[in-house]
Design an enzyme around this catalytic site. Structure first.
Site, PDB file in Angstrom:
ATOM      1  N   GLY A  35     -51.819  19.853 -43.634  1.00  0.00           N
ATOM      2  CA  GLY A  35     -50.768  20.805 -43.949  1.00  0.00           C
ATOM      3  C   GLY A  35     -49.401  20.190 -43.714  1.00  0.00           C
ATOM      4  O   GLY A  35     -49.226  18.978 -43.808  1.00  0.00           O
ATOM      5  N   LYS A  68     -47.687  19.744 -36.433  1.00  0.00           N
ATOM      6  CA  LYS A  68     -48.595  19.768 -37.580  1.00  0.00           C
ATOM      7  C   LYS A  68     -49.158  21.171 -37.726  1.00  0.00           C
ATOM      8  O   LYS A  68     -49.767  21.696 -36.799  1.00  0.00           O
ATOM      9  CB  LYS A  68     -49.763  18.802 -37.361  1.00  0.00           C
ATOM     10  CG  LYS A  68     -49.531  17.394 -37.816  1.00  0.00           C
ATOM     11  CD  LYS A  68     -50.857  16.645 -37.734  1.00  0.00           C
ATOM     12  CE  LYS A  68     -50.715  15.200 -38.135  1.00  0.00           C
ATOM     13  NZ  LYS A  68     -52.026  14.529 -38.131  1.00  0.00           N
ATOM     14  N   ASP A 125     -57.852   5.681 -40.970  1.00  0.00           N
ATOM     15  CA  ASP A 125     -56.778   5.916 -41.936  1.00  0.00           C
ATOM     16  C   ASP A 125     -55.527   5.141 -41.540  1.00  0.00           C
ATOM     17  O   ASP A 125     -54.405   5.629 -41.680  1.00  0.00           O
ATOM     18  CB  ASP A 125     -56.479   7.421 -42.024  1.00  0.00           C
ATOM     19  CG  ASP A 125     -55.667   7.779 -43.272  1.00  0.00           C
ATOM     20  OD1 ASP A 125     -55.632   6.958 -44.216  1.00  0.00           O
ATOM     21  OD2 ASP A 125     -55.061   8.862 -43.293  1.00  0.00           O
ATOM     22  N   ARG A 164     -47.992   4.381 -43.702  1.00  0.00           N
ATOM     23  CA  ARG A 164     -47.562   5.793 -43.664  1.00  0.00           C
ATOM     24  C   ARG A 164     -47.934   6.456 -42.341  1.00  0.00           C
ATOM     25  O   ARG A 164     -47.378   7.491 -41.987  1.00  0.00           O
ATOM     26  CB  ARG A 164     -48.189   6.565 -44.829  1.00  0.00           C
ATOM     27  CG  ARG A 164     -49.706   6.628 -44.780  1.00  0.00           C
ATOM     28  CD  ARG A 164     -50.335   7.325 -45.968  1.00  0.00           C
ATOM     29  NE  ARG A 164     -51.785   7.164 -45.938  1.00  0.00           N
ATOM     30  CZ  ARG A 164     -52.426   6.128 -46.456  1.00  0.00           C
ATOM     31  NH1 ARG A 164     -51.751   5.178 -47.085  1.00  0.00           N
ATOM     32  NH2 ARG A 164     -53.746   6.036 -46.373  1.00  0.00           N
ATOM     33  N   ASN A 165     -48.892   5.873 -41.624  1.00  0.00           N
ATOM     34  CA  ASN A 165     -49.337   6.431 -40.349  1.00  0.00           C
ATOM     35  C   ASN A 165     -48.881   5.602 -39.152  1.00  0.00           C
ATOM     36  O   ASN A 165     -49.440   5.711 -38.060  1.00  0.00           O
ATOM     37  CB  ASN A 165     -50.858   6.595 -40.348  1.00  0.00           C
ATOM     38  CG  ASN A 165     -51.305   7.707 -41.271  1.00  0.00           C
ATOM     39  OD1 ASN A 165     -50.579   8.685 -41.456  1.00  0.00           O
ATOM     40  ND2 ASN A 165     -52.476   7.564 -41.864  1.00  0.00           N
ATOM     41  N   ASP A 179     -51.707  10.075 -36.844  1.00  0.00           N
ATOM     42  CA  ASP A 179     -52.649  10.677 -37.785  1.00  0.00           C
ATOM     43  C   ASP A 179     -54.093  10.256 -37.545  1.00  0.00           C
ATOM     44  O   ASP A 179     -54.653   9.428 -38.255  1.00  0.00           O
ATOM     45  CB  ASP A 179     -52.256  10.396 -39.228  1.00  0.00           C
ATOM     46  CG  ASP A 179     -52.901  11.400 -40.174  1.00  0.00           C
ATOM     47  OD1 ASP A 179     -53.812  12.138 -39.740  1.00  0.00           O
ATOM     48  OD2 ASP A 179     -52.508  11.458 -41.346  1.00  0.00           O
TER      49      ASP A 179
END
Length: 330
Positions: free
Chosen positions: A79, A98, A191, A195-196, A209
């Site tokens: 989300g 989050k 992951d 971006r993380n 993340d």
């Protein structure tokens, strides 16, 4: 390896091979400037803000009245991510929140709680600190705030102006140290990507993340994903794609791609290629090319991370030692 035949016989994988998940393009707009009070803090002072919050059950279960939500920072698999403030006594603690996307994930609450409990047990300066969970009309994970945001977006904006290659390597050294910690705890991130990786400042990075992370059971060398889902295929090792198997050595492959992203200043890996084309490239023993400004020795570390046989890849502790020699040479 015989993996090509397996994915061609699997309808779900066939779809992924033809249309792999892509990161959205970063808009050509300037991000809001972080508050000076946060970005001017030293690494130690920034860390002390969050280390001062006790790791207790009472703090973990946050009250809605102690949490103030501000602007939206972005969106993730679960989300939205909001900027906010956690009020603890007379202290105002900057946080990232989050929020749960309930309409898309029927089991999102249980997945979110797994993520929260997992992160709450992790304690390392290069791992995003989990502060707690707030339940009201929605479920919210409350995390420490990294003011400069995701590494890939910052690199695209900076284009080398603020972040020299030496600083980039220092950041990726810190990421390797954080991942070595996870490896020592038998955790698989699953992951890892630029971006993380979040920036507290230009020389202090934290891994974020853990929405798809799981603790490895004693004696288990890997865990199997239940389904392919929204796979970030371009960061995945061959055994992840072919056999749904993930362990620390598949995280090492992802680290190599993340290191490529960082040293190419935010370029997208395998841009424009479909999943089947990426796999063909890998099976033909071809890899991403060395970024223009990347030192050859650092690129050699990437190539070690991308060895087809996972047993031939270095551990994260090995990567820490390999990168150490480049911290002041670029």
């Amino acid at each position: 390896m015989g993996g090509g035949i397996q994915w061609q016989q699997n309808p779900a994988l066939c779809n992924i091979m033809q249309e792999p998940w892509e990161e959205p393009d970063i808009p050509d707009v300037e991000a809001p400037t972080p508050r000076r009070a946060l970005t001017c803090l030293s690494d130690e002072d920034s860390q002390k803000i969050y280390d001062s919050v006790p790791r207790t059950e009472d703090v973990f279960n946050l009250h809605r009245g102690d949490l103030e939500l501000h602007e939206k920072l972005g969106a993730g698999n679960f989300g939205s991510v909001m900027k906010g403030v956690f009020r603890r006594g007379g202290q105002l603690i900057p946080v990232a929140v989050k929020t749960l996307k309930q309409d898309e994930l029927p089991n999102a609450e249980s997945e979110l709680m797994k993520e929260a409990r997992l992160m709450a047990n992790l304690q390392h300066r290069n791992i995003v600190r989990m502060i707690g969970v707030c339940r009201s009309d929605m479920i919210m994970l409350v995390l420490e705030l990294a003011p400069l945001g995701p590494l890939n977006k910052y690199l695209k904006r900076a284009c080398g102006r603020e972040l020299t290659m030496n600083k980039v390597i220092e950041i990726m050294f810190q990421v390797a140290e954080g991942m070595a910690y996870l490896e020592s705890k038998n955790f698989v991130h699953r992951d890892l990507a630029a971006r993380n990786v979040l920036l507290v400042n230009e020389q202090f990075a934290k891994i974020s993340d853990f929405g798809m992370s799981k603790a490895l059971g004693l004696g288990n060398e890997y865990y199997k994903a239940e389904s392919a889902g929204k796979w970030p295929l371009k960061w995945y090792a061959p055994e992840c794609i072919y056999y749904f198997k993930f362990d620390s050595k598949s995280d090492v492959w992802s680290y190599g791609v993340t290191l490529w992203e960082a040293t190419s200043y935010g370029a997208k890996p395998y841009r424009g290629l479909k999943g089947c084309q990426i796999l063909e490239l890998i099976e033909n023993n071809r890899r991403l090319e060395r970024p223009d400004q990347c030192p050859p020795g650092v690129f050699d570390i990437m190539l070690r991370c991308w060895r087809h046989d996972k047993n031939d890849r270095p551990s994260f502790r090995d990567i820490v030692e390999l990168l150490r020699k480049f911290r002041s040479k670029s």
